[in-house]
Design a protein around this motif. Sequence first.
Motif, mmCIF file in Angstrom:
data_model
loop_
_atom_site.group_PDB
_atom_site.id
_atom_site.type_symbol
_atom_site.label_atom_id
_atom_site.label_comp_id
_atom_site.label_asym_id
_atom_site.label_seq_id
_atom_site.Cartn_x
_atom_site.Cartn_y
_atom_site.Cartn_z
ATOM 1 N N LYS A 190 0.838 -1.196 0.000
ATOM 2 C CA LYS A 190 0.000 0.000 0.000
ATOM 3 C C LYS A 190 0.877 1.251 0.000
ATOM 4 C CE LYS A 190 -3.784 -2.411 0.333
ATOM 5 N NZ LYS A 190 -4.662 -2.553 -0.857
ATOM 6 N N MET A 207 -4.180 5.695 -1.306
ATOM 7 C CA MET A 207 -4.892 6.702 -0.533
ATOM 8 C C MET A 207 -4.145 8.023 -0.669
ATOM 9 S SD MET A 207 -5.633 6.707 3.597
ATOM 10 C CE MET A 207 -6.362 5.078 3.501
ATOM 11 N N ASN A 269 -13.574 9.420 7.993
ATOM 12 C CA ASN A 269 -13.329 8.077 7.453
ATOM 13 C C ASN A 269 -11.906 7.925 6.934
ATOM 14 O OD1 ASN A 269 -15.861 7.118 8.062
ATOM 15 N ND2 ASN A 269 -16.731 7.580 6.048
ATOM 16 N N GLU A 270 -11.419 8.930 6.231
ATOM 17 C CA GLU A 270 -10.060 8.771 5.686
ATOM 18 C C GLU A 270 -9.015 8.806 6.799
ATOM 19 O OE1 GLU A 270 -9.314 11.794 2.745
ATOM 20 O OE2 GLU A 270 -10.230 13.374 3.946
ATOM 21 N N ARG A 272 -9.502 7.639 9.876
ATOM 22 C CA ARG A 272 -9.584 6.325 10.523
ATOM 23 C C ARG A 272 -8.972 5.237 9.653
ATOM 24 N NH1 ARG A 272 -15.030 8.273 12.211
ATOM 25 N NH2 ARG A 272 -14.890 8.744 14.456
ATOM 26 N N GLN A 273 -9.198 5.314 8.339
ATOM 27 C CA GLN A 273 -8.618 4.309 7.438
ATOM 28 C C GLN A 273 -7.092 4.372 7.471
ATOM 29 O OE1 GLN A 273 -10.325 4.854 3.532
ATOM 30 N NE2 GLN A 273 -12.419 4.594 4.299
ATOM 31 N N LEU A 277 -4.621 1.433 8.851
ATOM 32 C CA LEU A 277 -3.620 0.871 7.943
ATOM 33 C C LEU A 277 -2.249 0.873 8.602
ATOM 34 C CD1 LEU A 277 -3.281 -0.249 5.085
ATOM 35 C CD2 LEU A 277 -2.888 2.090 4.286
#
Length: 884
Positions: A190, A207, A269-270, A272-273, A277
Amino acid sequence: MPTETKTTCPYCGVGCGVIARVDDEGVVSVKGDPDHPANFGRLCSKGSALAETIDLDGRLHHPEIAGERAGWDEALDLMAQRFSDAIAEHGPDSVAFYVSGQLLTEDYYVANKLMKGFVGSANIDTNSRLCMSSSVAGHRRAFGSDTVPGCYEDIELADLVILTGSNLAWCHPVLYQRLAAAKAARPGMKVVVIDPRRTMTADIADMHLAIRPDGDVALFNGLLAHLAKSTAIDENYLAAHTMGFAAAFATASSMTFTELMDRTGLGANEIRQFFALFERTEKVVTCYSQGVNQSSSGTDKVNAILNCHLATGRIGRHGMGPFSLTGQPNAMGGREVGGLANMLAAHMAIESADDRDRVQRFWGSPTIADRPGLKAVDLFEAVADGRIKALWIMATNPVVSMPDADAVEAAIRACPFVVVSDVMKTTDTARHAHVLLPSLGWGEKDGTVTNSERRISRQRSFLPAPSEARADWWQLAEVARRMGFLGFEYTTPTEIFAEHAALSAFENDGSRDFDIGAYAGIGPAGYEAMMPFQWPAPAQEGRKTTRFFANGHFYHPDRKARFIAVTPAETERTSVDYPFTLNTGRIRDQWHTMTRTGKSARLSAHIAEPFAELHPRDARELGVGSAGLVELESPHGMAVVRALVTERQARGNVFVPMHWNDQFAAKARIDALVPPLIDRVSGQPASKNVAIAVRPFSASLYGFAVSIARPASPLADYWALAKAEGGWRIELAFASVVADWTAWCRDAFALPADVEPLGYADRQTGDLRLAFFEGDRLLAAVFLARQPVAVARNWAVSQLTAEHGNLRKRFTLVAGRPGAGKPDPGATVCSCFSVGVNQIITAVRGGCQTVEAVGKELDAGTNCGSCRAEIREIVEGCLTVAAE
């Protein structure tokens, strides 16, 4: 017989190996060194074009005093006298050196030795202060030393690579290609890109976090607070090898999630993501560069990142750790010899009495600087207020690159005695020198550089020194001897490197990180044959390693790392009068202030003039059209550049490259707008968050021109020059209409008086086209219109090298577009192979529906790969249109 020389690229801190070949006619070509462990044969567009930048056009060939040619003895004697007089009358702190990450380590070493050990002042700083000093300060606070823990291989071994404040694809292209290749081989890897802009690097990102400017401390504080409540925390590592975690956690956890979103500008949300990760991926590498460093909170940003890696023990092991990406080819080498005003040689501390004594004894010097000197911004303020009486500037152009650049120029202009060592005769800084010294350039000088992963490589000469140019270390040693100092009897760079290596090992029992004692006794043969190596390289074999800190051995006195409690600073700087945030930086094909890359027509073809990226809604509200001109203004300065309207830019933000200067544009020194605001710890200027106003530039007429001769002084309110094959390309804009355009062209392009133009004028539209020919050769052509000129620019440039005996062909040129069956390649996308956008579109329409297929058809994107994101955008745009 042709010769091949293994050397090192002089651009970014990746430190790529280069093989330079000189054929029987003296023609130079370059290719990547497949054996060099930094690049394994890859080169970026700039590296690939190195052979196009080594001509002697514009070079400084002889010493000059007050603009007149002088001999070396005369110039050096004058320098020694003026520096000695200033010291005798005003003390050692009345003199200063401002040096550069473009110097070789040997040059840097002699400069630091002369200033700190013999003059007795620490007033030697470097343009590395502008790009790497926050990383240095963060390392020293956390580790007790300026140590980069990992190596490039870790980027390929990681399962998660975070790129924060780094446009890797354009600023470190070969590392970007190594990462892209690793991700292609392991699709589970990632990549997260943290950047206010959606740069070309985001092309491979899983991301993209479009963070607010200077939101990094808040983001990584939030991450630390999240990690502390998870199983990712390595409590054994914390207890055994660190101190200060509780205070750092308490500070980080005091911020609410709502405050975190507000400070970062990111959605719940981003955030937390991203946190999840990082939490669940052990093999994490966090790469950071100027977007982190060039900030008033840069050191805190660095420590916020380091805190997260220390808390999880993810440091110094394969595929994990924080990684500082160095901006210049030898910023690391400069740090090794104490090139910064607050450091001593061999990573020793100027604030340590023991270290000062050790260095002084080793050098046998009459004194040693006992306190930090003036850092770059403070140094030029001291020049301005008269504290600095004599200044030596080496291998850098502060009138372009320093913040508050107009004030810096005024300070240099007013300084009683200024020496500039450079390869070029005319730069924005050199024009104010009392003494100009000709230095050796890449391909002529001999020494070492250190890259971002602590790898020392040789730069070897393969060209003769032009005229009277001399090595920078030689210039320094000659002045030192003339000032009466002993210990500067060097005759080769080998002797300097051996001394540098010996100092690194002097009384070093492992308590200092930098140790290359294995090379202390190196001789000429060993130096010439030296292979790239990573430090430490101590004489004792058992202490060699490629990574630091996995075993918890740090360099504070108790051998423990320090968590640093950092608090997000208030970073909102805009106001009613200055409502936009300016971010400055680099572009793909240019370097620093263009004294080298500006010589290459190929490198200038991709982006030929300075520009400002604006969001489409901002552009509409400002009344700025695509390709219009804009004025940018701050309380410190003003610039005029081309508008580039793009969705990649966030609303309210403006990106402008830092390369252009008074040699290539009318008013594009963007650092003139940047205030002298610095990080309180590192002294690094904040070049990424500047409040500015933006407005349309009022022009009655726009122009584009090509000329075989470089215009001496383009007679326009806006102009920008770029090297082209066979001559120059020029963008123009006029506030008022010129009465006699033929006379203007004769003056602007130095045309013969008897050459008459071919052209036409349309009074209704305001269009005017003029072309001047001599025999079959085009001398110059100018295209004028009331709106930004719609002319096939790359095609027009190609006419400088075409034959024009045919009258019909001449009229085709005046029309500004190729005739039937002669396609225009369009704006350059791939600089390595000179492939234009129209060629890529044609290939897509012909069936090439992937980046790889375009590469197979046109070669575009198959060398350095920096253009692959742009090619992908073109391919996807064409396919979308076809589907509709």
